[in-house]
Design a protein around this motif. Structure first.
Motif, short mmCIF file in Angstrom:
data_model
loop_
_atom_site.label_atom_id
_atom_site.label_comp_id
_atom_site.label_asym_id
_atom_site.label_seq_id
_atom_site.Cartn_x
_atom_site.Cartn_y
_atom_site.Cartn_z
N GLN A 32 0.81 -1.22 0.00
CA GLN A 32 0.00 0.00 0.00
C GLN A 32 0.85 1.28 0.00
O GLN A 32 0.54 2.24 0.71
N VAL A 33 1.91 1.28 -0.80
CA VAL A 33 2.76 2.46 -0.94
C VAL A 33 1.98 3.51 -1.71
O VAL A 33 1.46 3.24 -2.79
N GLN A 34 1.91 4.71 -1.17
CA GLN A 34 1.17 5.81 -1.80
C GLN A 34 2.08 6.77 -2.55
O GLN A 34 1.69 7.34 -3.57
N LEU A 35 3.30 6.96 -2.04
CA LEU A 35 4.21 7.96 -2.60
C LEU A 35 5.64 7.54 -2.34
O LEU A 35 5.99 7.19 -1.20
N GLY A 36 6.47 7.55 -3.38
CA GLY A 36 7.86 7.15 -3.19
C GLY A 36 8.73 7.48 -4.37
O GLY A 36 8.25 7.92 -5.42
N CYS A 37 10.03 7.29 -4.17
CA CYS A 37 10.97 7.48 -5.27
C CYS A 37 11.83 6.23 -5.40
O CYS A 37 12.11 5.52 -4.43
N VAL A 38 12.25 5.96 -6.64
CA VAL A 38 12.92 4.72 -7.01
C VAL A 38 14.33 5.02 -7.50
O VAL A 38 14.54 5.97 -8.25
N SER A 39 15.26 4.16 -7.09
CA SER A 39 16.64 4.20 -7.59
C SER A 39 17.12 2.77 -7.69
O SER A 39 16.97 2.00 -6.74
N ALA A 40 17.70 2.40 -8.86
CA ALA A 40 18.12 1.01 -9.04
C ALA A 40 19.26 0.91 -10.04
O ALA A 40 19.48 1.80 -10.86
N LEU A 41 19.95 -0.25 -9.97
CA LEU A 41 20.95 -0.60 -10.96
C LEU A 41 21.02 -2.11 -11.06
O LEU A 41 20.54 -2.82 -10.18
N GLY A 42 21.57 -2.60 -12.16
CA GLY A 42 21.64 -4.04 -12.35
C GLY A 42 21.98 -4.41 -13.77
O GLY A 42 22.71 -3.69 -14.46
N ALA A 43 21.41 -5.53 -14.23
CA ALA A 43 21.67 -6.02 -15.58
C ALA A 43 20.38 -6.58 -16.18
O ALA A 43 19.57 -7.18 -15.49
N ASN A 76 9.40 7.56 -9.84
CA ASN A 76 8.56 7.80 -8.67
C ASN A 76 7.33 6.92 -8.70
O ASN A 76 6.98 6.35 -9.73
N VAL A 77 6.73 6.83 -7.52
CA VAL A 77 5.49 6.09 -7.33
C VAL A 77 4.46 7.09 -6.82
O VAL A 77 4.69 7.78 -5.84
N THR A 78 3.33 7.17 -7.52
CA THR A 78 2.20 7.98 -7.09
C THR A 78 0.96 7.12 -7.27
O THR A 78 1.05 5.90 -7.46
N ARG A 79 -0.20 7.75 -7.24
CA ARG A 79 -1.47 7.05 -7.47
C ARG A 79 -2.28 7.81 -8.51
O ARG A 79 -2.23 9.03 -8.58
N LYS A 80 -3.01 7.05 -9.33
CA LYS A 80 -3.97 7.62 -10.27
C LYS A 80 -5.26 6.85 -10.10
O LYS A 80 -5.27 5.63 -10.26
N PHE A 129 -4.93 13.53 -15.98
CA PHE A 129 -4.59 13.67 -17.39
C PHE A 129 -4.71 15.13 -17.82
O PHE A 129 -5.68 15.81 -17.51
N SER A 130 -3.70 15.60 -18.53
CA SER A 130 -3.68 16.96 -19.08
C SER A 130 -3.93 16.88 -20.58
O SER A 130 -3.11 16.32 -21.32
N ASP A 131 -5.06 17.44 -21.02
CA ASP A 131 -5.34 17.50 -22.46
C ASP A 131 -4.29 18.32 -23.19
O ASP A 131 -3.95 18.02 -24.33
N THR A 132 -3.79 19.35 -22.53
CA THR A 132 -2.80 20.24 -23.15
C THR A 132 -1.50 19.51 -23.47
O THR A 132 -0.98 19.59 -24.58
N VAL A 133 -1.00 18.76 -22.49
CA VAL A 133 0.28 18.06 -22.66
C VAL A 133 0.07 16.66 -23.23
O VAL A 133 0.90 16.17 -23.99
N GLY A 134 -1.01 16.02 -22.85
CA GLY A 134 -1.26 14.65 -23.30
C GLY A 134 -0.69 13.59 -22.39
O GLY A 134 -0.51 12.44 -22.79
N LEU A 135 -0.38 13.97 -21.16
CA LEU A 135 0.21 13.05 -20.18
C LEU A 135 -0.53 13.13 -18.86
O LEU A 135 -1.24 14.11 -18.59
N ASN A 136 -0.31 12.13 -18.01
CA ASN A 136 -0.84 12.14 -16.65
C ASN A 136 0.16 12.90 -15.77
O ASN A 136 1.23 12.39 -15.46
#
Length: 140
Positions: A32-43, A76-80, A129-136
């Motif tokens: 139930q994570v509502q808000l967060g930021c992600v950082s990763a590395l690997g292969a 990042n992690v948010t909710r829609k 959603f932004s009609d102007t930009v076309g993105l969430n």
């Protein structure tokens, strides 16, 4: 996927054959994570990335298969509408061939391992959603 919870968030390890976006989405739903930021590395050995064309207001995708090092996976992690919404970008390449790619992450299958840190923030930020930009876009 294996993970451990800490006060600040989560540390995840993905193994060969696991897909990043689906694993991270599953963790965000379970915990139930509502808000967060992600950082990763690997292969990875199978990555689909995209770029958003602001004129056409659509993503163009590119699938890359081969042996790649993930030098940066951030986002990042948010909710829609109450559902998890991941916004992830990735930079990956093969130093032997000189290939380097970057873009909005659609899918990524791990070839060896992925080490991911998910920092969790108090509160919630939505998407609309932004009609102007076309993105969430972030919606405060």
């Amino acid at each position: 996927m294996e993970y451990r919870k800490f006060d600040q968030g989560y540390v995840l390890r993905l193994d060969s054959g696991e897909e990043v976006v689906s694993c991270l989405t599953r963790l965000v739903e379970q915990e139930q994570v509502q808000l967060g930021c992600v950082s990763a590395l690997g292969a990875a050995n199978d990555v689909t990335i995209g770029i958003f064309d602001t004129t056409e207001k659509q993503y163009h995708a590119r699938r890359c298969q081969g042996q790649f090092e993930i030098s940066a996976l951030v986002g990042n992690v948010t909710r829609k509408d109450g559902e998890p919404y991941l916004h992830l970008h990735i930079t990956f390449g093969n130093p032997v061939t000189g290939e380097v790619y970057a873009g909005h992450l659609t899918s990524c299958t791990i070839s060896a391992t992925l080490e991911l840190f998910l920092q969790v923030w108090d509160g919630q930020v939505g998407r609309a959603f932004s009609d102007t930009v076309g993105l969430n876009l972030l919606n405060f």
